[in-house]
Write a protein that holds these residues in place. Structure first.
Motif, PDB file in Angstrom:
ATOM      1  N   THR A   7      -5.285   8.070   4.363  1.00 28.74           N
ATOM      2  CA  THR A   7      -6.704   7.850   4.646  1.00 28.74           C
ATOM      3  C   THR A   7      -6.916   6.380   4.999  1.00 28.74           C
ATOM      4  O   THR A   7      -6.464   5.497   4.267  1.00 28.74           O
ATOM      5  CB  THR A   7      -7.571   8.203   3.423  1.00 28.74           C
ATOM      6  N   ALA A   8      -7.557   6.144   6.128  1.00 25.74           N
ATOM      7  CA  ALA A   8      -7.933   4.777   6.523  1.00 25.74           C
ATOM      8  C   ALA A   8      -9.446   4.672   6.455  1.00 25.74           C
ATOM      9  O   ALA A   8     -10.163   5.459   7.081  1.00 25.74           O
ATOM     10  CB  ALA A   8      -7.447   4.476   7.936  1.00 25.74           C
ATOM     11  N   PRO A  19      -1.029   9.451   0.002  1.00 24.91           N
ATOM     12  CA  PRO A  19      -1.084  10.777  -0.626  1.00 24.91           C
ATOM     13  C   PRO A  19      -0.744  10.755  -2.107  1.00 24.91           C
ATOM     14  O   PRO A  19      -1.050  11.695  -2.822  1.00 24.91           O
ATOM     15  CB  PRO A  19      -0.072  11.588   0.183  1.00 24.91           C
ATOM     16  N   GLU A  20      -0.122   9.695  -2.579  1.00 24.99           N
ATOM     17  CA  GLU A  20       0.250   9.589  -3.991  1.00 24.99           C
ATOM     18  C   GLU A  20      -0.559   8.512  -4.716  1.00 24.99           C
ATOM     19  O   GLU A  20      -0.123   7.941  -5.703  1.00 24.99           O
ATOM     20  CB  GLU A  20       1.745   9.293  -4.111  1.00 24.99           C
ATOM     21  N   GLY A  21      -1.734   8.240  -4.202  1.00 22.65           N
ATOM     22  CA  GLY A  21      -2.620   7.292  -4.852  1.00 22.65           C
ATOM     23  C   GLY A  21      -2.399   5.846  -4.456  1.00 22.65           C
ATOM     24  O   GLY A  21      -3.007   4.941  -5.057  1.00 22.65           O
ATOM     25  N   GLN A  22      -1.554   5.585  -3.447  1.00 23.55           N
ATOM     26  CA  GLN A  22      -1.326   4.207  -3.030  1.00 23.55           C
ATOM     27  C   GLN A  22      -2.621   3.626  -2.436  1.00 23.55           C
ATOM     28  O   GLN A  22      -3.377   4.321  -1.774  1.00 23.55           O
ATOM     29  CB  GLN A  22      -0.224   4.126  -1.958  1.00 23.55           C
ATOM     30  N   ARG A  23      -2.829   2.332  -2.655  1.00 22.37           N
ATOM     31  CA  ARG A  23      -3.966   1.629  -2.065  1.00 22.37           C
ATOM     32  C   ARG A  23      -3.451   0.363  -1.403  1.00 22.37           C
ATOM     33  O   ARG A  23      -2.852  -0.482  -2.072  1.00 22.37           O
ATOM     34  CB  ARG A  23      -5.024   1.284  -3.129  1.00 22.37           C
ATOM     35  N   LEU A  24      -3.653   0.264  -0.115  1.00 23.82           N
ATOM     36  CA  LEU A  24      -3.131  -0.864   0.653  1.00 23.82           C
ATOM     37  C   LEU A  24      -4.269  -1.563   1.376  1.00 23.82           C
ATOM     38  O   LEU A  24      -5.236  -0.932   1.813  1.00 23.82           O
ATOM     39  CB  LEU A  24      -2.090  -0.375   1.675  1.00 23.82           C
ATOM     40  N   ARG A  25      -4.117  -2.858   1.515  1.00 20.28           N
ATOM     41  CA  ARG A  25      -5.129  -3.663   2.217  1.00 20.28           C
ATOM     42  C   ARG A  25      -4.804  -3.693   3.694  1.00 20.28           C
ATOM     43  O   ARG A  25      -3.638  -3.778   4.092  1.00 20.28           O
ATOM     44  CB  ARG A  25      -5.141  -5.081   1.648  1.00 20.28           C
ATOM     45  N   LEU A  26      -5.829  -3.614   4.525  1.00 20.53           N
ATOM     46  CA  LEU A  26      -5.666  -3.706   5.977  1.00 20.53           C
ATOM     47  C   LEU A  26      -6.026  -5.104   6.451  1.00 20.53           C
ATOM     48  O   LEU A  26      -7.101  -5.620   6.121  1.00 20.53           O
ATOM     49  CB  LEU A  26      -6.576  -2.701   6.685  1.00 20.53           C
ATOM     50  N   GLU A  27      -5.136  -5.721   7.212  1.00 17.86           N
ATOM     51  CA  GLU A  27      -5.490  -7.012   7.779  1.00 17.86           C
ATOM     52  C   GLU A  27      -6.561  -6.829   8.846  1.00 17.86           C
ATOM     53  O   GLU A  27      -6.817  -5.724   9.325  1.00 17.86           O
ATOM     54  CB  GLU A  27      -4.256  -7.690   8.379  1.00 17.86           C
ATOM     55  N   ARG A  28      -7.177  -7.947   9.229  1.00 19.12           N
ATOM     56  CA  ARG A  28      -8.371  -7.920  10.076  1.00 19.12           C
ATOM     57  C   ARG A  28      -8.147  -7.174  11.389  1.00 19.12           C
ATOM     58  O   ARG A  28      -8.906  -6.270  11.747  1.00 19.12           O
ATOM     59  CB  ARG A  28      -8.788  -9.372  10.358  1.00 19.12           C
ATOM     60  N   ARG A  29      -7.102  -7.524  12.133  1.00 20.82           N
ATOM     61  CA  ARG A  29      -6.898  -6.899  13.446  1.00 20.82           C
ATOM     62  C   ARG A  29      -6.417  -5.459  13.317  1.00 20.82           C
ATOM     63  O   ARG A  29      -6.719  -4.616  14.171  1.00 20.82           O
ATOM     64  CB  ARG A  29      -5.923  -7.732  14.277  1.00 20.82           C
ATOM     65  N   ALA A  30      -5.661  -5.144  12.275  1.00 20.36           N
ATOM     66  CA  ALA A  30      -5.229  -3.765  12.068  1.00 20.36           C
ATOM     67  C   ALA A  30      -6.438  -2.875  11.811  1.00 20.36           C
ATOM     68  O   ALA A  30      -6.536  -1.761  12.344  1.00 20.36           O
ATOM     69  CB  ALA A  30      -4.243  -3.689  10.901  1.00 20.36           C
ATOM     70  N   ARG A  73       3.762  -0.068  10.489  1.00 20.08           N
ATOM     71  CA  ARG A  73       4.841   0.840  10.059  1.00 20.08           C
ATOM     72  C   ARG A  73       5.459   0.376   8.750  1.00 20.08           C
ATOM     73  O   ARG A  73       5.716   1.170   7.853  1.00 20.08           O
ATOM     74  CB  ARG A  73       5.924   0.926  11.147  1.00 20.08           C
ATOM     75  N   VAL A  74       5.692  -0.912   8.641  1.00 19.40           N
ATOM     76  CA  VAL A  74       6.282  -1.450   7.412  1.00 19.40           C
ATOM     77  C   VAL A  74       5.333  -1.242   6.237  1.00 19.40           C
ATOM     78  O   VAL A  74       5.749  -0.877   5.136  1.00 19.40           O
ATOM     79  CB  VAL A  74       6.603  -2.952   7.586  1.00 19.40           C
ATOM     80  N   LEU A  75       4.040  -1.455   6.469  1.00 19.88           N
ATOM     81  CA  LEU A  75       3.052  -1.311   5.409  1.00 19.88           C
ATOM     82  C   LEU A  75       3.067   0.100   4.825  1.00 19.88           C
ATOM     83  O   LEU A  75       2.909   0.284   3.615  1.00 19.88           O
ATOM     84  CB  LEU A  75       1.659  -1.621   5.981  1.00 19.88           C
ATOM     85  N   GLY A  76       3.290   1.086   5.656  1.00 16.18           N
ATOM     86  CA  GLY A  76       3.306   2.464   5.191  1.00 16.18           C
ATOM     87  C   GLY A  76       4.686   2.997   4.902  1.00 16.18           C
ATOM     88  O   GLY A  76       4.853   4.228   4.814  1.00 16.18           O
ATOM     89  N   GLY A  77       5.672   2.135   4.774  1.00 17.96           N
ATOM     90  CA  GLY A  77       7.015   2.605   4.464  1.00 17.96           C
ATOM     91  C   GLY A  77       7.618   3.448   5.575  1.00 17.96           C
ATOM     92  O   GLY A  77       8.337   4.421   5.305  1.00 17.96           O
ATOM     93  N   GLY A  78       7.334   3.095   6.811  1.00 11.37           N
ATOM     94  CA  GLY A  78       7.889   3.824   7.947  1.00 11.37           C
ATOM     95  C   GLY A  78       6.982   4.904   8.500  1.00 11.37           C
ATOM     96  O   GLY A  78       7.316   5.528   9.508  1.00 11.37           O
TER      97      GLY A  78
END
Length: 615
Positions: A7-8, A19-30, A73-78
């Protein structure tokens, strides 16, 4: 159905949820990239790179885009969140983007789904919250317009759900929506009126009247205005103990849903007949809502069999997208036609379903191969049994498709036979919105006599009177002159305003002192304003705060712009039919410009205007 994996969220602060509860930050341009793809759909990679890095050389911008995609891609583990080809970017099927879901729900008029796409924590769903761009570049202008669009979708959905809950006596969900709305916009009269109804429908007349007094005090303190007549009428009903007006309006007359008679289009019809007899390519242009599609439909129906093909927003970034859609429409109508094998081979390059062997890639759009172009011309000749083909929203047609059509049309024109027996093409487009390549193609066809442009203008006051009379609505004819002034003679605006007056029992009353842009009109006018430059929009907004034109020197000082820039912005407003001379083109445009100003912006701008006027 594709399983939703990631989910973005780009509404609000934003981020990614796995899907497993991960929460990642999105950089500005992404975040900006995902928001753009969610709202605009598949887009050209190079165009997006230039959008995100406007000050970088092309090679650097391309490199930056490659690095951004790699970091995602790296942020999401591929995991691939963005599908990338050599030319195009699109959201991956496994990524759910809130603003894309919101757009789809708004398009389907599903108000419940619109609200489901908002951040779970509630609050104002500002697109890319915290991302403020100082530079006057394309991304900044897009973000301003996109935020206004999202706000409009949410506002309409929220109000629709409140009406839904009130009509069914579902008090708790209606209350939650109202409280959230009033936290964000305490001075919003629509929200306040719904709160008054919410109290009264539960039998608490005292609370309803108290809510009205709070609303009246807020409007006076924050905006310096009094409640609208419809709000006062609601309160008078409550004071008398009457039930408020029903939320669900009565059915609209058929004549208002689709007027039975074309009015004021006699000259345009004659031009269509003359162009048809000469075998010309016919083009109808005009502002949104002026009746281009209706005129084309009526004329096509008078000629025999006809087919409509729609241009779609987003096609311009996908070579051959428009032509592929046109071919599919013709193939679906003529399944019995057997195309020569060489034609199928060439068409399969943009229609893979026709391939019997692995197809070759599409040709270079900048210089399409002759065999490929000839195949399209032959397919058009074999498949077209319609007397008329209408293309609506030509402004969205991509450049490669436009090139193919112009070539194929020229080949059809060279064919033997009387001009009147050739297939007739009628293309409709919005004035001022054609891309440069389409303008060049059309001008060439006109210069060589192969095409004819029919300009469709708004109805005159006399034509508005005839139009209204043809609808046979009791009480409507007495409002005809006011309708003409208010709508500028635009047929769609006329119909939508009449719908509003019918739904509010306003046809038998005096013209209302305040009438907001109804229905689809608000969206069309908002689009017109979004295309304005920042300076032009500010000048229009200032015009709503003054009774006399703003002197050039004062405008230049107010916005710290050169007089030549102010003159160019005023010319832009006239070209966009926002102003005619020093006045608004019609009342609806003025209402839309006024609505584009928040109460805070209006106070600040009015204060600056007063200060400058005294210097």
């Amino acid at each position: 159905m594709v399983r939703r994996e990631w989910t973005a969220r780009v509404l609000g602060v934003g981020g990614l949820e796995g899907p497993e509860g991960q929460r990642l930050r999105l950089e500005r341009r992404a975040a900006a990239l995902l928001a753009w793809l969610g709202l605009e759909g598949p887009s050209l990679k190079f165009s997006l790179a230039c959008l995100l890095w406007p000050d970088s050389p092309p090679a650097t911008a391309r490199g930056n885009m490659r690095q951004l995609l790699r970091r995602l891609r790296v942020l999401g583990g591929g995991v691939e969140w963005v599908e990338a080809t050599a030319e195009q970017l699109a959201l991956a099927p496994g990524l759910w983007v809130d603003v894309a879901a919101l757009k789809a729900a708004a398009g389907a008029r599903d108000s419940a789904r619109v609200l489901e796409a908002l951040p779970p924590e509630g609050g104002a769903p500002v697109l890319l919250a915290g991302l403020e761009l100082d530079a006057d570049d394309e991304l900044s202008r897009w973000l301003v317009g996109a935020r206004a669009t999202v706000d409009g979708w949410v506002r309409a959905a929220r109000e629709a759900r409140i009406e839904h809950h009130l009509a069914r006596a579902e008090w708790a969900p209606a209350q939650a929506l109202l409280e959230g709305w009033l936290r964000q916009e305490p001075e919003c009269e629509r929200a306040g009126a719904h709160l008054i109804r919410w109290h009264y429908l539960q039998g608490d007349r005292g609370a309803a009247l108290a809510a009205f007094e709070r609303l009246r005090a807020t409007l006076s303190r924050e905006l310096g205005v009094s409640p609208l007549p419809e709000t006062l009428a609601l309160v008078r009903q409550i004071e008398k103990g009457q039930a408020p007006a029903r939320a669900v309006p009565p059915p609209l007359p058929l004549s208002v849903q689709r007027p039975p008679v074309l009015t004021g289009r006699e000259a345009a019809w004659r031009q269509l007949e003359e162009g048809r007899a000469a075998g010309q390519f016919l083009l109808i242009r005009g502002e949104p809502g002026v009746g281009k599609s209706r005129l084309a439909e009526e004329f096509a129906a008078s000629q025999g069999r006809w087919l409509r093909i729609m241009g779609r927003y987003g096609d311009q970034g996908v070579p051959f997208a428009s032509q592929a859609r046109a071919l599919r429409a013709h193939l679906a109508r003529r399944p019995e036609v057997r195309l020569p094998e060489w034609v199928r081979e060439e068409l399969a390059r943009v229609l893979p379903e026709l391939a019997t062997t692995p197809p070759r890639p599409p040709p270079d759009p900048e210089g399409s191969e002759l065999r490929f172009l000839e195949a399209h011309a032959e397919a058009m000749r074999l498949l077209m049994d319609e007397d008329v083909v209408i293309v609506d929203d030509l402004q969205y047609w991509d450049a490669a498709s436009a090139q193919v059509f112009v070539y194929a049309f020229g080949r059809l024109f060279d064919a033997d036979g009387p001009p009147g027996l050739r297939p007739c093409f009628i293309d409709c487009y919005r004035r001022g919105e054609l891309p440069a390549y389409s303008e060049r193609n059309i001008q060439h066809l006109v210069d060589t006599g192969l095409a004819r442009i029919i300009d469709l203008e708004p109805l005159s006051p006399e034509e508005v009177q005839r139009f209204v009379a043809s609808l046979e609505l009791p009480g409507a004819e007495r409002q005809a002159l006011a309708l003409a002034r208010y709508t500028g003679g635009n047929p769609l605006y006329l119909i939508e305003t009449l719908k509003h007056l019918l739904e509010t029992d306003g046809l038998d009353k005096d013209w209302p002192a305040h009438l907001p842009p109804p229905g689809r009109v608000a969206h069309l006018l908002q689009r017109r304003l979004e295309r304005l430059s920042p300076l032009a929009l500010k000048l229009a907004q200032v015009a709503t705060l003054r009774e006399t034109p703003l002197p050039l020197a004062l405008a230049a000082a107010l916005f710290e712009a050169a007089p030549t820039e102010v003159q160019a912005a005023l010319a832009e407003l006239e070209a966009a039919q926002v102003l005619v001379g020093a006045r608004f083109s019609h009342d609806l445009v003025e209402e839309a410009v006024r609505a584009s100003l928040s109460p805070t912006e209006a106070r600040v701008l009015g204060s600056r205007l007063s200060e400058r006027a005294w210097h």
